[in-house]
Design an enzyme around this catalytic site. Sequence first.
Site, PDB file in Angstrom:
ATOM      1  N   GLN A  31       1.075  -1.064   0.087  1.00 14.24           N
ATOM      2  CA  GLN A  31      -0.077  -0.236  -0.013  1.00 14.24           C
ATOM      3  C   GLN A  31       1.248   1.182  -0.020  1.00 14.24           C
ATOM      4  O   GLN A  31       2.517   1.243   0.353  1.00 14.24           O
ATOM      5  CB  GLN A  31      -1.367  -0.079   1.073  1.00 14.24           C
ATOM      6  CG  GLN A  31      -0.067  -0.324   2.501  1.00 14.24           C
ATOM      7  CD  GLN A  31      -1.320  -0.840   4.018  1.00 14.24           C
ATOM      8  OE1 GLN A  31      -2.392  -0.713   3.752  1.00 14.24           O
ATOM      9  NE2 GLN A  31      -0.325  -1.734   5.102  1.00 14.24           N
ATOM     10  N   HIS A  62      -8.444   3.001  20.036  1.00 17.13           N
ATOM     11  CA  HIS A  62      -7.082   2.481  20.912  1.00 17.13           C
ATOM     12  C   HIS A  62      -7.971   1.539  22.083  1.00 17.13           C
ATOM     13  O   HIS A  62      -8.051   0.610  22.576  1.00 17.13           O
ATOM     14  CB  HIS A  62      -6.136   2.928  20.690  1.00 17.13           C
ATOM     15  CG  HIS A  62      -5.698   2.854  19.336  1.00 17.13           C
ATOM     16  ND1 HIS A  62      -4.568   3.821  18.244  1.00 17.13           N
ATOM     17  CD2 HIS A  62      -5.359   1.743  18.285  1.00 17.13           C
ATOM     18  CE1 HIS A  62      -4.136   3.719  17.481  1.00 17.13           C
ATOM     19  NE2 HIS A  62      -4.904   2.081  16.948  1.00 17.13           N
ATOM     20  N   ASP A 155      -7.680  -5.328  13.879  1.00 19.01           N
ATOM     21  CA  ASP A 155      -7.781  -3.732  14.143  1.00 19.01           C
ATOM     22  C   ASP A 155      -7.352  -3.548  12.233  1.00 19.01           C
ATOM     23  O   ASP A 155      -5.996  -3.318  11.870  1.00 19.01           O
ATOM     24  CB  ASP A 155      -6.724  -3.423  14.546  1.00 19.01           C
ATOM     25  CG  ASP A 155      -6.714  -1.472  14.363  1.00 19.01           C
ATOM     26  OD1 ASP A 155      -7.115  -1.229  14.019  1.00 19.01           O
ATOM     27  OD2 ASP A 155      -5.689  -1.599  15.619  1.00 19.01           O
ATOM     28  N   ASP A 158     -10.114   0.290   5.464  1.00 20.64           N
ATOM     29  CA  ASP A 158     -11.148   0.063   5.150  1.00 20.64           C
ATOM     30  C   ASP A 158     -11.080  -1.315   4.778  1.00 20.64           C
ATOM     31  O   ASP A 158      -9.920  -2.156   4.112  1.00 20.64           O
ATOM     32  CB  ASP A 158     -11.464   1.356   4.624  1.00 20.64           C
ATOM     33  CG  ASP A 158     -11.271   2.090   5.015  1.00 20.64           C
ATOM     34  OD1 ASP A 158     -11.659   2.291   6.168  1.00 20.64           O
ATOM     35  OD2 ASP A 158     -11.347   3.270   4.299  1.00 20.64           O
ATOM     36  N   PRO A 162      -5.630  -5.014   0.753  1.00 18.03           N
ATOM     37  CA  PRO A 162      -4.469  -6.016   1.947  1.00 18.03           C
ATOM     38  C   PRO A 162      -5.948  -6.184   3.060  1.00 18.03           C
ATOM     39  O   PRO A 162      -5.937  -7.398   2.961  1.00 18.03           O
ATOM     40  CB  PRO A 162      -4.008  -5.582   2.571  1.00 18.03           C
ATOM     41  CG  PRO A 162      -3.807  -3.923   2.130  1.00 18.03           C
ATOM     42  CD  PRO A 162      -4.788  -3.968   0.857  1.00 18.03           C
TER      43      PRO A 162
HETATM   44  N1  AG3 Z   1      -7.516   0.880  11.599  1.00 14.58           N
HETATM   45  C1  AG3 Z   1      -9.273   1.498  11.337  1.00 14.58           C
HETATM   46  C2  AG3 Z   1      -9.552   3.031  10.041  1.00 14.58           C
HETATM   47  C3  AG3 Z   1     -10.627   2.870   9.559  1.00 14.58           C
HETATM   48  C4  AG3 Z   1     -10.814   4.393   8.970  1.00 14.58           C
HETATM   49  N2  AG3 Z   1     -10.838   4.546   7.354  1.00 14.58           N
HETATM   50  C5  AG3 Z   1     -10.887   5.876   6.081  1.00 14.58           C
HETATM   51  N3  AG3 Z   1     -10.201   6.515   7.283  1.00 14.58           N
HETATM   52  N4  AG3 Z   1     -11.360   5.668   5.388  1.00 14.58           N
HETATM   53  C6  AG3 Z   1      -7.605   1.961  12.108  1.00 14.58           C
HETATM   54  C7  AG3 Z   1      -5.625   1.924  13.029  1.00 14.58           C
HETATM   55  C8  AG3 Z   1      -5.623   2.407  14.072  1.00 14.58           C
HETATM   56  N5  AG3 Z   1      -4.223   1.424  15.087  1.00 14.58           N
END
Ligand code: AG3
Length: 275
Positions: A31, A62, A155, A158, A162
């Site tokens: 990515q 978190h 965690d 989107d 991946p």
């Molecule tokens: N993971 C989820 C992020 C999703 C956000 N989506 C967006 N900005 N379109 C976060 C990882 C943090 N450890």
Amino acid sequence: MDLWITEYQTKNQKISCRVKETLHIEKSKYQEIVLVDTDEYGRMLLLDGAIQTTVKDEFVYHEMISHVPLFTHPNPKKVAVIGGGDGGTIREILKHKSVDKAFLVEIDQRVVELSKSFLPEISAALGDERAKVCIEDGIEFVKNQKNEFDVIMVDSTDPVGPAVGLFAKDFYRSIHDALGEDGIFVAQTESPFFNKELISSVFRDIKSVFPIARLYLCFVPTYPGGLWSFTIGSKKYDPMDVQEVITDGMGCKYYSREVHKAAFVLPPFVKELLE
Ligand code: AG3
């Protein structure tokens, strides 16, 4: 100079933040990884153009992805995070004294390395002796575990690129089998405004695999719509019945016993997605 970073949250809506400094841009094997310092949110990590975390608001996500399942389980010892290469979830997990091993299973080594270099407040716990970083595909990792974990947290980014396989029923089945008999699983499940179908189908799938399925909410200013969801699949303990929540000394800024309970109270337009 007037420098801004923009995420297209949908085709028709964007969020922009003024950039103080561009820290790093690269295309990894998986990515595009961008780190910038912004005036409003401090340092920020973006993957393929989507804001993942910022120093100013990361605590909400978190704390909520980790403490809700960890306080639901009476004695979580062995925990795994799938994705989450920035280390923020691991940091929160390690605040639980019962935990003696926390695995971070991240497919992209560069996310871990760059988070260590540029986001020390978020990633520092990755160096803890109870943390084990595994650079591998989370789907394969989970498939190879049976009856091993008390809590598994997904965690992910989107559901594009991946992360697609991390929103699939087969994956939830392997997670079910990787958990012990009273194990709990949680996944970040996107925005109730912009990802309605995803939330419905993920909830249905998790409900078909686990005896208990629950959705809860929190507020993350930099994510699309602000309102954000997590879905829990649990074999035995209902997160809505949580009893003991003692956060003394943990330095929580969003999570508390009251917030835990309140997070499961859903507005009708969200409840509707689960029927
Ligand atoms: N993971 C989820 C992020 C999703 C956000 N989506 C967006 N900005 N379109 C976060 C990882 C943090 N450890």
